[in-house]
Enzyme design. Structure first.
Site, PDB file in Angstrom:
ATOM      1  N   ILE A  25      -1.041  -8.099  -0.464  1.00 43.00           N
ATOM      2  CA  ILE A  25      -2.253  -7.641   0.216  1.00 43.00           C
ATOM      3  C   ILE A  25      -2.784  -6.368  -0.433  1.00 43.00           C
ATOM      4  CG2 ILE A  25      -3.172  -6.762   2.389  1.00 43.00           C
ATOM      5  CD1 ILE A  25      -1.078  -8.478   3.834  1.00 43.00           C
ATOM      6  N   GLY A  28       0.036   0.664  -2.938  1.00 40.64           N
ATOM      7  CA  GLY A  28      -0.255   2.086  -2.848  1.00 40.64           C
ATOM      8  C   GLY A  28       0.743   2.909  -3.626  1.00 40.64           C
ATOM      9  N   GLY A  29       0.728   4.216  -3.377  1.00 37.12           N
ATOM     10  CA  GLY A  29       1.555   5.127  -4.156  1.00 37.12           C
ATOM     11  C   GLY A  29       3.040   4.993  -3.911  1.00 37.12           C
ATOM     12  N   VAL A  33       2.337  -3.937  -0.012  1.00 40.49           N
ATOM     13  CA  VAL A  33       2.312  -4.684   1.244  1.00 40.49           C
ATOM     14  C   VAL A  33       1.989  -6.146   0.953  1.00 40.49           C
ATOM     15  CG1 VAL A  33       1.255  -4.917   3.523  1.00 40.49           C
ATOM     16  CG2 VAL A  33       1.621  -2.647   2.541  1.00 40.49           C
ATOM     17  N   LYS A  48       6.283  -4.499   4.002  1.00 44.57           N
ATOM     18  CA  LYS A  48       5.969  -3.286   3.241  1.00 44.57           C
ATOM     19  C   LYS A  48       7.207  -2.909   2.437  1.00 44.57           C
ATOM     20  CE  LYS A  48       4.141   1.380   3.838  1.00 44.57           C
ATOM     21  NZ  LYS A  48       3.503   2.303   4.795  1.00 44.57           N
ATOM     22  N   ASP A 143      -1.365  10.602   8.059  1.00 44.35           N
ATOM     23  CA  ASP A 143      -2.289   9.964   7.115  1.00 44.35           C
ATOM     24  C   ASP A 143      -3.309   9.109   7.868  1.00 44.35           C
ATOM     25  OD1 ASP A 143      -3.317   9.469   4.593  1.00 44.35           O
ATOM     26  OD2 ASP A 143      -2.018   7.738   4.222  1.00 44.35           O
TER      27      ASP A 143
END
Length: 371
Positions: A25, A28-29, A33, A48, A143
């Site tokens: 999907i 990120g860093g 996911v 995740k 976040d």
């Protein structure tokens, strides 16, 4: 489901004899996911998976496991649930999360902004309910941003990405590495203590963006960080004439650079949002703003007193105790600003909220977003 075109080697694999990885999907860093299937319970899930380099840090893994356990305690209809955790065959930590198929707030902003006051509040109120429950049990998101606000197919709003935030923070020694600087409170990019009010600041930035269609500060990451620290967020009505003064004041309170001037947590900001929401004209009324909404928040005290005389129990917004569903104790924030109101009915009115896509699979917002 749309077929995958990422050629990710994890797609099609089975984690710990239970979770089938279907398609990527977002990435990120600190994590990737995937959409997955819980083969044991035959239900969709989001998987995740932390990046491999993080698995080499045993102290990070221990912290991440503690954070995941803390996040799993957070059960609320406006929060994406943490269902399980485990390790891949290669040793990477992964989380199993509730699967949400619907748009993100980022997509809603891109499609609809500037949003009306009613639509803005109908989206923010459930976000604040979810964050309020987290703050009540001592969790801080760190976040909050439109990418981390998801909608189900039936329009329920959910905050995503609780868990692992503190562990990743400590691993990188910098909140700005994992977060989005556009929503970062001054203390997140400086030396101040981080607490629930940092999440409140991010919600205020989101409200500004929903009302105006843009964030208050743009430029390079360094320029945006400097602006958060050195400049006050302007009133949304300066960009979009007609934004009610009450919503201007909500944004300005939530984004005060001095954290002590903000509502103490999401529960306190929720009470403020609910009071403003109740002052909006009924949906069938003409689109003009009613008188209560054209005055500062302090003017709402009179309306609260009239509501109390009509048999509705007043609620102390920034006082020691407020009620909305369950009782949430809040610290005194500003003795001068009290809004009397009827107890929260728990409904969102007529608007169904929405959200932003992560880095891949345009049009598919079924996600718990990566850090």
């Amino acid at each position: 489901m749309p077929s995958s075109s990422t050629n990710d080697p994890r797609e099609g694999t089975l984690l710990e004899n239970r979770y089938t990885v279907r398609r990527r999907i977002a990435r990120g860093g600190s994590a990737t996911v995937y959409e997955g299937i819980d083969e044991r319970l035959d239900r969709p899930v989001a998987l995740k998976i932390m990046h491999p380099h993080l698995a080499d840090d045993s102290s990070f893994v221990r912290r991440a496991q503690r954070e995941a356990k803390s996040a799993a305690r957070l059960q609320h209809p406006n929060v994406v649930s943490v269902l399980d955790q485990g390790h891949t065959r290669e040793g990477e930590l992964y989380l199993v999360l509730e699967y949400v198929s619907g748009p993100t707030l980022r997509e809603i902003i891109a499609r609809e902004a500037p949003l009306s006051p009613r639509r803005t509040l109908d989206l923010l109120i459930p976000v604040l309910r979810g964050l309020g429950q987290a703050h009540r049990i001592g969790l801080i998101h760190r976040d909050v941003k439109p990418e981390n606000v998801l909608l189900t197919e039936d329009g329920q709003v959910k905050v995503a990405d609780f868990g692992l935030m503190r562990a990743v923070d400590e691993h990188t020694a910098s909140a700005t590495v994992l977060g989005t600087v556009g929503y970062a409170a001054p203390e997140l990019v400086g030396d101040g203590p981080v607490d629930q009010r940092s999440d409140v600041y991010a919600v205020g930035i989101m409200a500004y963006e929903m009302l105006t269609g843009s964030r208050p500060y743009t430029g390079t990451a360094l320029q945006v960080v400097n602006a958060h620290v050195s400049r006050d967020v302007p009133a949304p009505s300066g960009v979009v004439p007609g934004v009610p003064p009450a919503l201007d004041e909500l944004v300005l309170r939530a984004t005060a650079r001095d954290a002590s001037r903000r509502p103490v947590d999401a529960a306190a900001l929720l009470d403020l949002a609910l009071a403003i929401r109740r002052s909006l004209p009924a949906p069938q009324d003409p689109p003009s703003l009613d008188t209560a909404l054209t005055q500062p928040l302090s003017a709402l005290d009179g309306d609260a007193a009239r509501a109390g005389s009509a048999g509705e129990a007043p609620t102390e917004v920034f006082g020691t105790t407020t009620r909305h569903g369950d009782e949430m104790a809040t610290e005194a924030f500003d003795a001068r600003n009290r809004l009397g109101s009827a107890s929260d009915s728990g409904t969102l009115g007529d608007g169904a909220p929405g959200g932003e896509a992560a880095t891949e699979a345009p049009g598919t917002a079924d996600r718990a977003t990566p850090d």
